[in-house]
Design an enzyme around this catalytic site. Structure first.
Site, PDB file in Angstrom:
ATOM      1  N   GLN A 263       0.781  -1.184  -0.018  1.00 41.10           N
ATOM      2  CA  GLN A 263       0.056  -0.093  -0.088  1.00 41.10           C
ATOM      3  C   GLN A 263       0.762   1.295   0.081  1.00 41.10           C
ATOM      4  O   GLN A 263       2.089   1.175   0.192  1.00 41.10           O
ATOM      5  CB  GLN A 263      -0.853   0.210   1.294  1.00 41.10           C
ATOM      6  CG  GLN A 263      -0.215   0.009   2.679  1.00 41.10           C
ATOM      7  CD  GLN A 263      -0.853  -0.555   3.671  1.00 41.10           C
ATOM      8  OE1 GLN A 263      -2.121  -0.668   3.716  1.00 41.10           O
ATOM      9  NE2 GLN A 263      -0.112  -1.076   4.888  1.00 41.10           N
ATOM     10  N   ASP A 315      -0.239   0.777  13.907  1.00 41.87           N
ATOM     11  CA  ASP A 315       0.380   2.252  14.433  1.00 41.87           C
ATOM     12  C   ASP A 315       0.766   2.117  15.634  1.00 41.87           C
ATOM     13  O   ASP A 315       1.236   2.805  16.392  1.00 41.87           O
ATOM     14  CB  ASP A 315      -0.648   3.236  13.994  1.00 41.87           C
ATOM     15  CG  ASP A 315      -2.022   2.817  14.561  1.00 41.87           C
ATOM     16  OD1 ASP A 315      -2.179   2.092  15.528  1.00 41.87           O
ATOM     17  OD2 ASP A 315      -2.886   3.082  13.702  1.00 41.87           O
ATOM     18  N   GLU A 335       0.998  -7.591  12.271  1.00 40.49           N
ATOM     19  CA  GLU A 335       0.604  -6.619  11.436  1.00 40.49           C
ATOM     20  C   GLU A 335       1.345  -6.891   9.997  1.00 40.49           C
ATOM     21  O   GLU A 335       2.436  -7.713   9.849  1.00 40.49           O
ATOM     22  CB  GLU A 335       1.527  -5.457  11.974  1.00 40.49           C
ATOM     23  CG  GLU A 335       1.559  -4.333  10.579  1.00 40.49           C
ATOM     24  CD  GLU A 335       0.293  -3.805  10.096  1.00 40.49           C
ATOM     25  OE1 GLU A 335       0.101  -3.706   8.777  1.00 40.49           O
ATOM     26  OE2 GLU A 335      -0.886  -3.532  10.734  1.00 40.49           O
ATOM     27  N   ASP A 367       0.371 -12.233   7.437  1.00 43.65           N
ATOM     28  CA  ASP A 367      -0.850 -11.884   7.244  1.00 43.65           C
ATOM     29  C   ASP A 367      -1.537 -12.341   8.267  1.00 43.65           C
ATOM     30  O   ASP A 367      -1.393 -13.845   8.773  1.00 43.65           O
ATOM     31  CB  ASP A 367      -1.172 -12.363   5.710  1.00 43.65           C
ATOM     32  CG  ASP A 367      -2.470 -12.625   5.382  1.00 43.65           C
ATOM     33  OD1 ASP A 367      -3.116 -11.600   5.011  1.00 43.65           O
ATOM     34  OD2 ASP A 367      -3.351 -13.651   5.523  1.00 43.65           O
ATOM     35  N   ASP A 386      -8.273  -4.503  14.523  1.00 46.33           N
ATOM     36  CA  ASP A 386      -8.084  -3.055  14.160  1.00 46.33           C
ATOM     37  C   ASP A 386      -7.618  -3.030  12.812  1.00 46.33           C
ATOM     38  O   ASP A 386      -6.270  -2.751  12.407  1.00 46.33           O
ATOM     39  CB  ASP A 386      -7.168  -2.252  14.966  1.00 46.33           C
ATOM     40  CG  ASP A 386      -7.265  -0.944  14.735  1.00 46.33           C
ATOM     41  OD1 ASP A 386      -8.209  -0.501  14.054  1.00 46.33           O
ATOM     42  OD2 ASP A 386      -6.253  -0.085  15.148  1.00 46.33           O
ATOM     43  N   PRO A 393     -11.539  -6.516  -2.117  1.00 45.66           N
ATOM     44  CA  PRO A 393     -11.517  -8.192  -1.700  1.00 45.66           C
ATOM     45  C   PRO A 393     -10.574  -8.639  -0.897  1.00 45.66           C
ATOM     46  O   PRO A 393     -10.741  -9.705  -0.023  1.00 45.66           O
ATOM     47  CB  PRO A 393     -11.516  -9.011  -3.209  1.00 45.66           C
ATOM     48  CG  PRO A 393     -12.041  -7.864  -4.182  1.00 45.66           C
ATOM     49  CD  PRO A 393     -11.575  -6.474  -3.442  1.00 45.66           C
TER      50      PRO A 393
END
Length: 524
Positions: A263, A315, A335, A367, A386, A393
């Site tokens: 991302q 975070d 994470e 993952d 979270d 998807p």
């Protein structure tokens, strides 16, 4: 026996391509195929990055590209009589358009908040140009030959297909594993365009000069050089262009901007307000994140857990709140993106109070779905989920009945689970779908919501392995909070008539209904 095509215009006396030159032309086929597939992957990546491209959009791009391949093959038929010049022209255009595709889409999105029309046009043009390549190359390989029988035509087609598919394989591997992580979308597309132009230049200089007049050859090489200069300039200026375009997407000055394998991560700052964006979606504002974080974490601490699992939350803010509770002895933080962890440990270190470096916190980069399917860990007394909103998807699978079933399996008897579930006002179906999906996994649920100014009305789900829905209470040993109080938490369980509870079918891996819920809610 098929009739050999007429000799290309130019040097009409040029004979067939020498046998020793055929491997070079087939290598060019492979390189062009690799570049063509990379261009398609660029479009798909940008679709996902800029517009959250789901199955529908991905299918339309793939289908549109394939249809454009066929259109290109038909449209190039009038130019087969001058195949050498046409091939150079096609490759020059393909290199330029493909090389500029990413920056054009990115800039269009930053100025107009949409890239749909440019994406459609790019898919059509690039697909038609890639589709024109193979007929031109077949013509070049057959030109001047009179000994081509049916078996020879079959062998030629087999060689071309083998080179084409091998090149596509290379392109499909190079984009996600080399170009995208090392160069990013804009530079990666530009580098691919340069490779495309280089291959065309080699073919023009070494092979096609026998079929082109000197003037035509010089014109072709100048065009290729000019196109390469344009893409080279883009490579040098890519950072400035990307920075300027990105800043237009955000109201506040950007202090961190990086693209991970998963991302785009952007952090902005205005005064004391830090904001985290993932793929353009706001994750938190430091001005009011305490409202969100306390509301997510505190209900899971009602039974004074010792071991807590955090899924997502890279975070470090959820971990910060957990560590404030006196009974918490261990936090396992799972994470996916190591880049988020890095930003949390640096840019957000003061905000999360260095939670991810606390000896009580075990950070696992994995993952969450796969990690839960691995060797079963010692049961956790509480779990905090979270995750970003499931508008793709890939994220939808983390809001599925199967996922919550895996979470339930790692909860100790009587353990508590909290899930961030989106807005019951902006995306009501998405919110109540999450509540229903958690319940379908065999957990008793209690929905609740609070006001977070950056997000508006925001919802959560409290759940337990018990048979009865858990009450919304704070632990008697809870650390002092800035926002949440017993009265506030009790009120959070009340929903007004215009946000009344809904019972919906669960979202599953087979039917990720929640993805459509989120998208239709945003559109509304």
């Amino acid at each position: 026996m098929p009739t050999a095509p007429a000799a290309p215009a130019g040097e009409s006396g040029a004979g067939p391509l020498p046998v020793r030159a055929r491997p070079l032309l087939l290598a060019a086929v492979a390189v062009c195929a690799a570049c063509g597939l990379v261009y398609e992957l660029v479009l798909l990546t940008l679709s996902a990055s800029l517009a959250g491209g789901g199955i529908t959009q991905t299918s339309l791009i793939v289908a549109g590209f394939v249809a454009a391949l066929g259109a290109g093959a038909l449209l190039v038929k009038p130019f087969l009589g001058n195949a050498a010049a046409a091939f150079v022209a096609v490759e020059t255009l393909l290199g330029v358009l493909g090389g500029l595709s990413a920056v054009t889409l990115y800039v269009a999105f930053s100025f107009y908040a949409t890239s749909g029309p440019v994406l459609v046009l790019g898919t059509a043009l690039l697909g038609m140009l890639v589709g024109a390549e193979l007929p031109l190359l077949v013509t070049l390989l057959q030109t001047g030959r009179t000994d081509m029988d049916a078996q020879g035509s079959g062998r030629l087609l087999a060689d071309l297909n083998a080179a084409d598919y091998a090149g596509a394989l290379v392109g499909g591997l190079v984009w996600p594993f080399v170009l995208l992580p090392a160069a990013g979308m804009i530079r990666g597309a530009a580098l691919t365009g340069l490779v495309n132009l280089a291959a065309a230049s080699v073919v023009a200089a070494l092979l096609l000069r026998r079929w082109l007049t000197r003037r035509a050859l010089a014109t072709a090489l100048v065009a290729l050089l000019s196109a390469a200069t344009l893409l080279g300039t883009l490579l040098l200026r890519a950072r400035d262009i990307e920075t300027d375009a990105r800043q237009r997407l955000y109201a506040d000055p950007i202090i961190v901007a990086t693209r991970s394998a998963y991302q785009e991560i952007v952090v902005t700052r205005r005064g004391g307000d830090l904001r985290l964006y993932l793929d353009g979606d706001l994750q938190f504002s430091s001005a009011d994140e305490h409202r969100y974080t306390e509301s997510l974490v505190a209900p899971a601490l009602a039974r004074d857990p010792a071991r807590v699992l955090v899924l997502g939350g890279g975070d470090g803010l959820a971990a910060r709140e957990l560590l404030r509770h006196p009974t918490v002895r261990q936090v396992v933080q799972v994470e996916l993106d190591p880049q988020v962890i890095t930003v949390a440990r640096t840019t957000f270190a003061r905000l999360n109070r260095g939670a991810l470096d606390d000896p009580r916190v075990q950070v696992v980069v994995a993952d969450a779905f796969r990690w839960l399917r691995g060797p079963p860990p010692e049961p956790f007394d509480a779990v905090v989920v979270d995750m970003p909103d499931p508008d793709t998807p890939a994220l939808g699978r983390l809001y599925s009945q199967e996922f919550y079933g895996l979470v339930r399996a790692v909860l100790a008897p009587g353990g508590l689970l909290t899930v961030q579930a989106g807005s019951p006002y902006a995306t009501p179906n998405g919110y109540w779908r999450t509540v229903s999906t958690v319940g379908a996994a065999g957990l008793a649920t209690t929905p609740y919501h609070v006001d977070v100014p950056s997000f508006g009305d925001w919802g959560f789900v409290l759940a337990t392995t018990d048979r009865t829905p858990p009450p919304l209470v704070l632990s008697a040993r809870a650390a002092p909070a800035r926002f949440l109080s017993p009265a506030m938490l009790t009120a959070a369980g009340v929903f007004p008539p215009d946000r009344a509870p809904r019972t919906l079918a669960p979202s599953t891996l087979d039917r990720p209904r929640i993805v459509d819920d989120l998208r239709s809610g945003y559109q509304r």
